[in-house]
Design an enzyme around this catalytic site. Sequence first.
Site, PDB file in Angstrom:
ATOM      1  N   GLU A   1       1.104  -1.329   0.469  1.00 51.20           N
ATOM      2  CA  GLU A   1      -0.109  -0.500  -0.098  1.00 51.20           C
ATOM      3  C   GLU A   1       0.509   1.454  -0.385  1.00 51.20           C
ATOM      4  O   GLU A   1       0.098   2.366   0.348  1.00 51.20           O
ATOM      5  CB  GLU A   1      -1.027   0.024   1.513  1.00 51.20           C
ATOM      6  CG  GLU A   1      -0.118   0.430   2.476  1.00 51.20           C
ATOM      7  CD  GLU A   1      -1.203  -0.298   4.095  1.00 51.20           C
ATOM      8  OE1 GLU A   1      -0.678   0.932   4.386  1.00 51.20           O
ATOM      9  OE2 GLU A   1      -2.095  -0.643   3.773  1.00 51.20           O
TER      10      GLU A   1
ATOM     11  N   SER B   1       2.581   2.667  -2.113  1.00 51.18           N
ATOM     12  CA  SER B   1       2.701   4.028  -3.285  1.00 51.18           C
ATOM     13  C   SER B   1       1.592   4.325  -3.235  1.00 51.18           C
ATOM     14  O   SER B   1       1.406   6.289  -3.317  1.00 51.18           O
ATOM     15  CB  SER B   1       2.383   3.496  -4.740  1.00 51.18           C
ATOM     16  OG  SER B   1       1.175   2.650  -5.241  1.00 51.18           O
ATOM     17  N   CYS B   2       0.114   4.618  -2.168  1.00 51.07           N
ATOM     18  CA  CYS B   2      -0.829   4.988  -2.364  1.00 51.07           C
ATOM     19  C   CYS B   2      -1.552   5.749  -1.056  1.00 51.07           C
ATOM     20  O   CYS B   2      -2.435   6.023  -0.867  1.00 51.07           O
ATOM     21  CB  CYS B   2      -1.733   5.362  -2.873  1.00 51.07           C
ATOM     22  SG  CYS B   2      -2.821   3.377  -1.969  1.00 51.07           S
ATOM     23  N   GLY B   3      -0.971   4.908   0.057  1.00 50.57           N
ATOM     24  CA  GLY B   3      -1.221   5.509   1.763  1.00 50.57           C
ATOM     25  C   GLY B   3      -2.556   4.223   1.499  1.00 50.57           C
ATOM     26  O   GLY B   3      -2.971   3.634   1.162  1.00 50.57           O
TER      27      GLY B   3
ATOM     28  N   CYS C   1      -5.875   3.550   1.162  1.00 48.38           N
ATOM     29  CA  CYS C   1      -6.979   4.078   0.153  1.00 48.38           C
ATOM     30  C   CYS C   1      -8.411   2.469   0.253  1.00 48.38           C
ATOM     31  O   CYS C   1      -7.053   1.732  -0.412  1.00 48.38           O
ATOM     32  CB  CYS C   1      -6.429   4.313  -1.157  1.00 48.38           C
ATOM     33  SG  CYS C   1      -5.430   2.793  -2.271  1.00 48.38           S
TER      34      CYS C   1
END
Length: 259
Positions: free
Chosen positions: A108, A110-112, A114
């Site tokens: 996760e 790359s986008c926190g 989400c």
Amino acid sequence: MSARSSIATHFTAIGADGAMRTADRDVAVEHPVAIEFNGLGYAVMMATPVDMVDFAYGFAASERLIGGRGDILDVAAHEVDGGTILRVQLVEARAELVVERVRHRVSESSCGLCGIENLEQALRPLPRVTAKAPSHEAVFAALASLPGHQPLSQATGAVHGAALCSADGAIRLVREDVGRHNAFDKLNGAMLRAGLGWDGGFALLTARCSYELVEKAVLAGAPALVTISAPTSLALERARAAGLCLIGLARPDSYLLAE
């Protein structure tokens, strides 16, 4: 730097009239603490590098990596250039939890947080606790005596405290750290290592009441959490869902008891 809680520092004190003088005072140490479980890097926290074994136990418990003190085989704190490495060895049965969590974090990154799956992971269901509201006499007694149990706070004015209070408000145990979450983890870890229970008492924190602190209190089995600042909306929701008695804005003359 060797592990210590504060360092002596020189300042220039400037008064309202513009007068200047030299002022020497202690400053709380804050530096990175890298936490490893069974050789896997797990997290880096900004913390005061004292009571590190307590911190390891409390952090592991709040991360739900252990079910009791017997799940930790060894803790070693190593001072290195720029910070501290905290190496924790878990029993084999718990090691897979670390692997799964680390794998999830990498996936996760790359986008926190989400997507619904990650949101559900962030707000996992909490166990129920049996709420027990402390008496107003106990709350005010604990508030009055806590400063005397916070030597680092008195020296620096820059750290949070987390206290285990008895049912009558007596302070049984305190841990301090620049981070409010760390202070509570240290307290919970110290209790876990010593086999201490809440015994009808409550937790007192010198911090605002965020949802993370509510979760730490619930996971530690606390029947009540008292904080000197106000709770957030999510803290209230999480406390109600878990049955935790929550008290905020606890001051020398008043406090708010959450409905």
